[in-house]
Design an enzyme around this catalytic site. Structure first.
Site, PDB file in Angstrom:
ATOM      1  N   HIS A 243      11.694  -3.643 -44.380  1.00 51.42           N
ATOM      2  CA  HIS A 243      12.955  -3.774 -45.109  1.00 51.42           C
ATOM      3  C   HIS A 243      13.769  -2.502 -44.973  1.00 51.42           C
ATOM      4  O   HIS A 243      13.244  -1.412 -44.815  1.00 51.42           O
ATOM      5  CB  HIS A 243      12.726  -4.125 -46.582  1.00 51.42           C
ATOM      6  CG  HIS A 243      11.816  -3.163 -47.291  1.00 51.42           C
ATOM      7  ND1 HIS A 243      10.450  -3.196 -47.137  1.00 51.42           N
ATOM      8  CD2 HIS A 243      12.092  -2.160 -48.133  1.00 51.42           C
ATOM      9  CE1 HIS A 243       9.913  -2.235 -47.884  1.00 51.42           C
ATOM     10  NE2 HIS A 243      10.888  -1.582 -48.488  1.00 51.42           N
ATOM     11  N   PHE A 244      15.069  -2.674 -45.027  1.00 56.73           N
ATOM     12  CA  PHE A 244      16.049  -1.607 -44.909  1.00 56.73           C
ATOM     13  C   PHE A 244      16.523  -1.261 -46.318  1.00 56.73           C
ATOM     14  O   PHE A 244      16.849  -2.151 -47.086  1.00 56.73           O
ATOM     15  CB  PHE A 244      17.218  -2.140 -44.067  1.00 56.73           C
ATOM     16  CG  PHE A 244      18.019  -1.087 -43.375  1.00 56.73           C
ATOM     17  CD1 PHE A 244      17.722  -0.732 -42.075  1.00 56.73           C
ATOM     18  CD2 PHE A 244      19.084  -0.469 -44.006  1.00 56.73           C
ATOM     19  CE1 PHE A 244      18.468   0.234 -41.416  1.00 56.73           C
ATOM     20  CE2 PHE A 244      19.832   0.502 -43.358  1.00 56.73           C
ATOM     21  CZ  PHE A 244      19.522   0.853 -42.054  1.00 56.73           C
TER      22      PHE A 244
END
Ligand SMILES: [Zn+2]
Length: 160
Positions: free
Chosen positions: A122-123
């Site tokens: 995830h960013f």
């Protein structure tokens, strides 16, 4: 004297089983759109945006591929494009709604790099506010989030 108000932490602290939670970034196959219970602001067939339940700052969002993949190199080109496009859009929305002074954006890949969900890439997009790293963070290693996470959710969701 100011009080620290983070009542949603109690759900985390008091939850019975801390070891075997299902991956919160894996949504049901047909899941689309916002979902207040899951703090999902947006989802389509490729990507999702969810609020970080344990934010570094008010409005801290996570942007992830729908597929449960652990590294950036395992994502498809379409997923990478969708993640970057959504990150750009999310930063515009946060700028409009939350008025931060800037952002930290990036990926912590793997546990030694500070990754919290080791298996689902995830960013992070973390809005930064002038003075948000105050003495509480620097000395006490405590973060003060000034708004309840559901209230922030309600402000942001209509923009996605
Ligand atoms: Zn997952």
């Amino acid at each position: 004297m100011e009080s620290i108000w983070a009542p949603w932490r109690m759900d985390y602290i008091l939850r019975p089983d801390k070891g075997n939670d299902p991956c919160f970034l894996c949504l049901p196959q047909d899941h689309r759109g916002p979902d207040r219970d899951r703090l999902v602001l947006y989802s389509d067939e490729t990507v999702l945006v969810v609020m970080n339940l344990y934010p570094y700052s008010n409005g801290h969002l996570l942007i992830a591929p729908r597929r449960h993949v652990s590294t950036l190199s395992k994502t498809t080109e379409a997923e990478r494009l969708a993640i970057m496009n959504l990150t750009a859009r999310a930063s515009d929305i946060l700028t409009e709604v939350m008025r931060p002074g800037g952002f930290n954006m990036g990926i912590n890949q793997g546990k030694v790099a500070g990754g919290s969900v080791e298996d689902h890439l995830h960013f992070h997009i973390t809005p930064r506010y002038l003075g948000d790293c105050n003495y509480m963070t620097a000395i006490g290693e405590i973060r003060v989030i000034s708004e309840h996470i559901q209230a922030t959710y309600d402000k942001l969701v209509e923009h996605f």
